[in-house]
Design an enzyme around this catalytic site. Structure first.
Site, PDB file in Angstrom:
ATOM      1  N   PHE A 154       2.781  -1.418   8.407  1.00  0.00           N
ATOM      2  CA  PHE A 154       2.646  -1.446  10.248  1.00  0.00           C
ATOM      3  C   PHE A 154       2.919  -3.589  10.697  1.00  0.00           C
ATOM      4  CE2 PHE A 154       1.671   3.100   9.524  1.00  0.00           C
ATOM      5  CZ  PHE A 154       2.654   3.985  10.428  1.00  0.00           C
TER       6      PHE A 154
ATOM      7  N   HIS B 138      -0.398   1.019  16.363  1.00  0.00           N
ATOM      8  CA  HIS B 138       1.064   0.904  15.170  1.00  0.00           C
ATOM      9  C   HIS B 138       2.661   1.675  16.299  1.00  0.00           C
ATOM     10  CE1 HIS B 138      -2.594   2.702  13.307  1.00  0.00           C
ATOM     11  NE2 HIS B 138      -1.790   2.754  12.326  1.00  0.00           N
TER      12      HIS B 138
ATOM     13  N   GLU C  10       0.771  -0.581  -0.148  1.00  0.00           N
ATOM     14  CA  GLU C  10      -0.147   0.363   0.265  1.00  0.00           C
ATOM     15  C   GLU C  10       1.062   1.379   0.497  1.00  0.00           C
ATOM     16  OE1 GLU C  10      -2.333  -0.713   3.397  1.00  0.00           O
ATOM     17  OE2 GLU C  10      -2.740  -2.408   3.082  1.00  0.00           O
TER      18      GLU C  10
ATOM     19  N   ASP D 293       1.506  -4.501  12.925  1.00  0.00           N
ATOM     20  CA  ASP D 293       0.616  -4.338  13.658  1.00  0.00           C
ATOM     21  C   ASP D 293      -1.227  -4.772  12.970  1.00  0.00           C
ATOM     22  OD1 ASP D 293       1.224  -2.032  16.309  1.00  0.00           O
ATOM     23  OD2 ASP D 293       2.091  -1.490  14.220  1.00  0.00           O
TER      24      ASP D 293
ATOM     25  N   GLU E 274      -5.137  -6.453   3.279  1.00  0.00           N
ATOM     26  CA  GLU E 274      -3.670  -6.830   3.456  1.00  0.00           C
ATOM     27  C   GLU E 274      -3.927  -8.397   2.973  1.00  0.00           C
ATOM     28  OE1 GLU E 274      -4.801  -4.575   5.205  1.00  0.00           O
ATOM     29  OE2 GLU E 274      -3.725  -3.053   5.658  1.00  0.00           O
TER      30      GLU E 274
END
Lengths: 334, 327
Positions: free
Chosen positions: B83, B129, B29, B85, B60
């Site tokens: 990230f 994050h 992304e 996360d 994702e």
């Protein structure tokens, strides 16, 4: 009555489709028998009654094309030409199994035949099938990827992510929703915002709304050939919704009692793809002797494959530790 | 000799891999036109074009699924999860699909892909994050887990990760993106599974990873200068495969061990290291293995809170002194 003069399919292909569907039916029945004999452990999700979909795509696809299916994937694996003993042997946990007992019923994989895996977590394989399609586009080759899934899959996020990505990148892929009317034990319409769980979502991704009678083998074949050609010609993805019905429960543990008796009876007696296709072959004046010979041949193949599987050794215990890594082993420290 | 940031070494490492092998492509992304939200992929789109540097939607699962499928055919994708996360929203693809498909298929399918992701705290981004999640992937059989601590390791380990026939999760540390290093040669390869000795010493072994390895090294310099303590600092570089031999050799020499990790305490990777040391080097230990970790809390956002949550150089120094001198 059938229009024999304008038959776009022809006897040779019809008989191939017949043989294919029959094989899927008889192997699934054998799998069920072997379960009852406790020769197959774990779970199984039979595709009895849904053979026309996998069968039609099996006939329509070419060698080198990629297919992805779900845990209800015995039929889709056989439809690509995988051996019966490879499938039954895997279900029985024998060395002759496609993955020598490492994967089991829900993960049948046969890369040489283009069977890129059977996936047991709903939705995942739609995104992965995009990847083989992306590779074909990247390499400028013309294989088509086909991804089979059930109606329940249309309500998980990965379905929507995958359709969007396939469309924006114009991938050579066909998504095939087998709508057997039940998401496991729950009627799909009770848990879905739209009437046609896949087809009614197609517009959201600028795809055509395609609904087909998944138990009409000829119609399935025509649809399969059309969408596969479209993908192969670089004209992008398709989503089709094939209406069908499973003859047995969701899985081994499910007798399917939540379905009304009348409904089950109607699908079994009036809409069975195998029974109806046999009648259609006769309508097309195909010699019943030829039809019966194919039946005998497949029965014989299934029996022989069963014998091979039962005679095949069980895996060696050391196999637990093989093939985690590409070096063949499972070590994670030096 | 050129000075290179960790950030610039990421884009250079990807570019070097893509120049060498047409099978390598990059997907993520905002990675192309925008050059990455951490500016770690600047210039790739311009050099390699849209066919090999693909800007993906915020999907994702679709990103990693596409990377996996492409890898199954023999391509070598590098996929970015912005990230770490966000691995939580595609963990099925990572943990169930990418990690297990080789095994379940009895070795019919290899998945040679790299998942790069920005990991770790220090940016005051709050609990969603900033996490250090390398232990999540460490506990899944079938995933290799790499976390470079400096620009040269980014270059060398990325080269190996892309060439690796198995899936590699490549954890880049956000707080290291600005870290600079003099680099003589950029086209280098470092084998995955070889730890790096960042500081030599005979008194204690400090084991770290990524940012914590750099903090351990800083702590070792202070310990030597001000406290007459000589610490060995091992940068693990990868958790899977793990360089247990280097750990063992060091523990036999020093007898004291401190692990420094950014994972929250429960089931952080230091627990596994500690367990291995007690199993393999029990007789060489002069005391218990000490684990310095983030406490078992989500990461808070405010400066003073985050700074006091993640292990600092000062904390490492104090823990070593407490351990060796009982102060």
């Amino acid at each position: 009555m059938v229009d024999k003069l304008n038959d776009d399919i022809g006897e040779e292909k019809r008989l191939r489709l017949w043989e294919m569907m029959l094989k899927l039916r008889l192997v699934e029945k054998k799998a069920y028998d072997l379960f009852l004999q406790n020769l197959i452990k774990g779970t199984s999700h039979l595709a009895l009654g849904q053979e026309a979909i996998a069968g039609a795509f099996g006939v329509a696809l070419k060698q080198g094309d990629y297919t992805f299916c779900t845990y209800r994937g015995h039929a889709h694996t056989l439809a690509r030409g995988s051996s019966i003993e490879g499938v039954l042997g895997e279900l029985m946990g024998r060395q002759c199994g496609l993955m020598k007992g490492k994967g089991g019923s829900m993960h049948l994989t046969d890369v040489d035949k283009g069977v890129m895996g059977s996936y047991a977590i709903i939705g995942a394989h739609l995104t992965i099938a995009n990847g083989t399609a992306l590779a074909s586009k990247y390499n400028k080759t013309n294989e088509v990827s086909v991804c089979f899934f059930g109606d329940g899959t249309t309500n998980i996020g990965a379905f929507h992510e995958a359709l969007n990505m396939a469309k924006i990148w114009n991938l050579p892929i066909v998504f095939v929703c087998e709508n057997n009317l039940y998401m496991e034990y729950t009627p799909i319409h009770e848990v879905t915002a739209v009437e046609h769980p896949a087809a009614d979502r197609a517009g959201a991704y600028d795809l055509d709304k395609i609904i087909v009678d998944g138990n009409d083998a000829d119609e399935m074949l025509r649809t399969a050939e059309k969408v596969i050609s479209k993908a192969r010609e670089g004209k992008g993805p398709s989503l089709i919704e094939a209406k069908t019905y499973r003859h047995s429960g969701h899985s081994r543990a499910d007798p399917g009692k939540y379905r009304p008796d009348e409904e089950v009876k109607d699908w079994m007696e009036n809409k069975d793809p195998i029974k109806n296709y046999r009648a259609k072959l006769l309508d097309f004046n195909i010699n019943e002797k030829i039809i019966s010979e194919i039946e005998e041949k497949i029965k014989d193949q299934v029996e022989k494959a069963t014998e091979i599987s039962m005679a095949s050794p069980i895996p060696e215990i050391k196999e637990i530790y093989t093939d985690v890594w590409a070096n063949g082993g499972s070590e994670w420290h030096n | 000799m050129a000075q290179l940031t960790y950030r610039a070494s990421v884009s250079l490492a990807i570019a070097q891999s893509m120049r060498k092998d047409q099978k390598v492509f990059f997907i993520g992304e905002d990675v192309g036109a925008a050059g990455g939200v951490f500016k770690a992929t600047v210039g790739l789109l311009e050099e390699f074009g849209k066919e090999r540097v693909m800007d993906a939607p915020i999907s994702e699962q679709a990103i990693l699924g596409a990377a996996m499928g492409a890898a199954m055919t023999g391509l070598r994708p590098i996929a970015e999860i912005m990230f770490s996360d966000f691995l939580a929203v595609c963990w099925d693809i990572v943990a169930n699909q990418i990690a297990k498909t080789r095994y379940m298929s009895d070795g019919q399918i290899n998945i040679p892909l790299v998942i790069r992701t920005a990991n770790g705290g220090g940016s005051k981004f709050g609990a969603q994050h900033s996490q250090s999640l390398e232990n999540w992937s460490m506990m899944i059989p079938g995933l290799k887990v790499v976390a470079p601590s400096c620009p040269s390791d980014v270059l060398g380990l990325m080269d190996s990760a892309v060439k690796d026939p198995d899936p590699v999760i490549f954890y880049e540390h956000k707080s290291l993106y600005a870290f600079k290093e003099e680099i003589e040669q950029t086209d280098i390869s470092i084998p995955i599974g070889e730890a790096n000795m960042l500081h030599e010493g005979k008194d204690i072994t400090i084991i770290g990873l990524a940012l914590m390895a750099q903090r351990a090294k800083e702590a070792a310099l202070i310990l030597k200068d001000k406290h007459d303590i000589n610490a060995k600092v091992i940068d693990l570089r990868s958790l899977v495969p793990l360089d247990l031999q280097t750990i063992k050799k060091s523990v036999i020499e020093t007898g004291h061990v401190l692990t420094v990790e950014e994972n929250p305490r429960l089931c952080g990777w230091g627990a596994e290291i500690s367990s291995l040391i007690s199993e393999h080097c029990f007789k060489n230990l002069k005391g218990p293995v000490t684990r310095v970790t983030t406490p078992h809390v989500p990461l808070p956002s405010a400066d003073i809170l985050e700074d006091n949550t993640i292990p600092s150089v000062e904390l490492i120094v104090n823990e070593v002194i407490k351990k060796l001198k009982g102060e």
